[in-house]
Design a protein around this motif. Sequence first.
Motif, mmCIF file in Angstrom:
data_model
loop_
_atom_site.group_PDB
_atom_site.id
_atom_site.type_symbol
_atom_site.label_atom_id
_atom_site.label_comp_id
_atom_site.label_asym_id
_atom_site.label_seq_id
_atom_site.Cartn_x
_atom_site.Cartn_y
_atom_site.Cartn_z
ATOM 1 N N LEU A 79 -4.811 25.279 -7.976
ATOM 2 C CA LEU A 79 -4.419 24.214 -7.044
ATOM 3 C C LEU A 79 -4.404 22.866 -7.763
ATOM 4 C CD1 LEU A 79 -6.348 25.234 -3.798
ATOM 5 C CD2 LEU A 79 -3.850 25.152 -4.099
ATOM 6 N N MET A 80 -5.351 22.687 -8.652
ATOM 7 C CA MET A 80 -5.437 21.430 -9.398
ATOM 8 C C MET A 80 -4.267 21.294 -10.371
ATOM 9 S SD MET A 80 -7.355 18.764 -9.912
ATOM 10 C CE MET A 80 -8.484 17.886 -10.934
ATOM 11 N N ILE A 81 -4.040 22.319 -11.175
ATOM 12 C CA ILE A 81 -3.053 22.215 -12.251
ATOM 13 C C ILE A 81 -1.637 22.570 -11.792
ATOM 14 C CG2 ILE A 81 -2.401 23.136 -14.518
ATOM 15 C CD1 ILE A 81 -5.473 23.422 -15.002
ATOM 16 N N SER A 82 -1.476 23.716 -11.146
ATOM 17 C CA SER A 82 -0.133 24.181 -10.766
ATOM 18 C C SER A 82 0.403 23.491 -9.521
ATOM 19 C CB SER A 82 -0.149 25.695 -10.514
ATOM 20 O OG SER A 82 -0.515 26.388 -11.678
ATOM 21 N N TYR A 83 -0.473 22.940 -8.710
ATOM 22 C CA TYR A 83 -0.023 22.270 -7.488
ATOM 23 C C TYR A 83 -0.105 20.752 -7.646
ATOM 24 C CZ TYR A 83 0.583 21.213 -2.545
ATOM 25 O OH TYR A 83 1.055 20.710 -1.353
ATOM 26 N N LEU A 84 -1.304 20.222 -7.621
ATOM 27 C CA LEU A 84 -1.454 18.758 -7.688
ATOM 28 C C LEU A 84 -0.902 18.166 -8.979
ATOM 29 C CD1 LEU A 84 -5.037 18.224 -6.227
ATOM 30 C CD2 LEU A 84 -2.848 17.627 -5.164
ATOM 31 N N GLY A 85 -1.143 18.843 -10.081
ATOM 32 C CA GLY A 85 -0.724 18.313 -11.370
ATOM 33 C C GLY A 85 0.773 18.250 -11.566
ATOM 34 N N LYS A 86 1.509 19.044 -10.793
ATOM 35 C CA LYS A 86 2.962 19.094 -10.983
ATOM 36 C C LYS A 86 3.759 18.457 -9.854
ATOM 37 C CE LYS A 86 2.867 23.020 -14.064
ATOM 38 N NZ LYS A 86 3.385 24.346 -14.368
ATOM 39 N N LEU A 87 3.093 18.061 -8.778
ATOM 40 C CA LEU A 87 3.813 17.387 -7.700
ATOM 41 C C LEU A 87 4.248 16.000 -8.161
ATOM 42 C CD1 LEU A 87 1.843 18.077 -4.396
ATOM 43 C CD2 LEU A 87 4.132 18.869 -4.995
ATOM 44 N N GLU A 88 5.478 15.661 -7.859
ATOM 45 C CA GLU A 88 5.985 14.331 -8.187
ATOM 46 C C GLU A 88 5.907 13.472 -6.934
ATOM 47 O OE1 GLU A 88 9.832 14.537 -10.069
ATOM 48 O OE2 GLU A 88 9.188 16.246 -11.283
ATOM 49 N N ILE A 89 4.980 12.519 -6.972
ATOM 50 C CA ILE A 89 4.731 11.642 -5.830
ATOM 51 C C ILE A 89 4.839 10.207 -6.299
ATOM 52 C CG2 ILE A 89 3.063 10.943 -4.083
ATOM 53 C CD1 ILE A 89 1.816 13.768 -4.358
ATOM 54 N N ALA A 90 5.740 9.465 -5.700
ATOM 55 C CA ALA A 90 5.933 8.066 -6.079
ATOM 56 C C ALA A 90 4.720 7.228 -5.682
ATOM 57 C CB ALA A 90 7.187 7.511 -5.407
ATOM 58 N N ARG A 91 4.338 6.329 -6.583
ATOM 59 C CA ARG A 91 3.215 5.425 -6.302
ATOM 60 C C ARG A 91 3.528 4.567 -5.084
ATOM 61 N NH1 ARG A 91 -1.332 5.341 -8.514
ATOM 62 N NH2 ARG A 91 -1.649 5.896 -10.676
ATOM 63 N N ASP A 92 2.498 4.358 -4.274
ATOM 64 C CA ASP A 92 2.575 3.524 -3.076
ATOM 65 C C ASP A 92 3.627 4.005 -2.070
ATOM 66 O OD1 ASP A 92 0.550 1.794 -4.067
ATOM 67 O OD2 ASP A 92 2.055 0.764 -5.291
ATOM 68 N N TYR A 113 -6.878 12.558 -17.437
ATOM 69 C CA TYR A 113 -7.182 13.538 -18.475
ATOM 70 C C TYR A 113 -5.962 13.764 -19.372
ATOM 71 C CZ TYR A 113 -8.083 18.015 -20.726
ATOM 72 O OH TYR A 113 -8.218 19.010 -21.647
ATOM 73 N N TYR A 114 -4.795 13.973 -18.757
ATOM 74 C CA TYR A 114 -3.577 14.173 -19.544
ATOM 75 C C TYR A 114 -3.249 12.940 -20.379
ATOM 76 C CZ TYR A 114 -2.482 18.537 -17.084
ATOM 77 O OH TYR A 114 -2.508 19.809 -16.597
ATOM 78 N N GLU A 115 -3.508 11.772 -19.822
ATOM 79 C CA GLU A 115 -3.268 10.526 -20.558
ATOM 80 C C GLU A 115 -4.188 10.445 -21.770
ATOM 81 O OE1 GLU A 115 -1.842 6.810 -21.714
ATOM 82 O OE2 GLU A 115 -0.990 8.201 -20.245
ATOM 83 N N SER A 116 -5.432 10.863 -21.621
ATOM 84 C CA SER A 116 -6.366 10.813 -22.738
ATOM 85 C C SER A 116 -5.958 11.784 -23.839
ATOM 86 C CB SER A 116 -7.802 11.111 -22.284
ATOM 87 O OG SER A 116 -7.957 12.478 -21.960
ATOM 88 N N LEU A 117 -5.362 12.918 -23.461
ATOM 89 C CA LEU A 117 -4.895 13.871 -24.467
ATOM 90 C C LEU A 117 -3.776 13.279 -25.312
ATOM 91 C CD1 LEU A 117 -4.758 17.285 -22.578
ATOM 92 C CD2 LEU A 117 -6.486 16.481 -24.182
ATOM 93 N N SER A 118 -2.911 12.493 -24.670
ATOM 94 C CA SER A 118 -1.778 11.945 -25.402
ATOM 95 C C SER A 118 -2.207 10.894 -26.420
ATOM 96 C CB SER A 118 -0.747 11.355 -24.438
ATOM 97 O OG SER A 118 -1.250 10.192 -23.818
ATOM 98 N N LYS A 119 -3.437 10.423 -26.341
ATOM 99 C CA LYS A 119 -3.949 9.423 -27.282
ATOM 100 C C LYS A 119 -4.717 10.061 -28.440
ATOM 101 C CE LYS A 119 -4.198 5.857 -23.797
ATOM 102 N NZ LYS A 119 -5.030 5.046 -22.936
#
Length: 137
Positions: A79-92, A113-119
Motif C-alpha cells: 500500500l505504501m509503495i505500489s499505491y501511495l508511492g505511485k499516485l500522482e496527486i497535485a500539490r494543494d 526517502y526517495y529524495e534522499s536516495l537521489s542525493k
Amino acid sequence: MTKLKNQKIFISELVDTFPQIKSEVFDEDYKKFISLQIGCFRHFTQNAIDAGDLETVKKCFEFVDINFNAVVFRIENSLMISYLGKLEIARDSEVEKLLPVKLKKAKEELAAYYESLSKDETLNKFLADIKTDLSSS
C-alpha cells in the motif's frame, strides 16, 4: 491484540468495496501477487483522480486509511509503495486535501526517502552501472 488481515481477507474486502476492479484483481496473472492487485487499485484511484471524481477518490483513500495499519506487513508495504508511492496527486489540490492525515504523512515520508536516495552519489553510480550492464547484455 487485533489480528491483522491477510491477503485473502484484504482482497475480498477490496473487491466488495470496489466491484469495478474485481475481474482485474482476480486475473490469473495478478491473484498471487499483492503488489499487482494493489497496482490495479492504484490505477482505479488514479483514473478517478484524473477524471476529477472526488467522491470515488475519497472512498479509495478512506479504504486505504482504514486498512493501512490493519493488514500484515507485506500488504502495508505494498500500500505504501505500489499505491501511495505511485499516485500522482497535485500539490494543494482538492485531491490532496482528501488524503487522510496518516496517508499524507506516509506519502510525504516516502517522497523524502526517495529524495534522499537521489542525493547518494555512491548509490547513483551503482545504479547507473547496473543500468549500463543490463543495457549491454
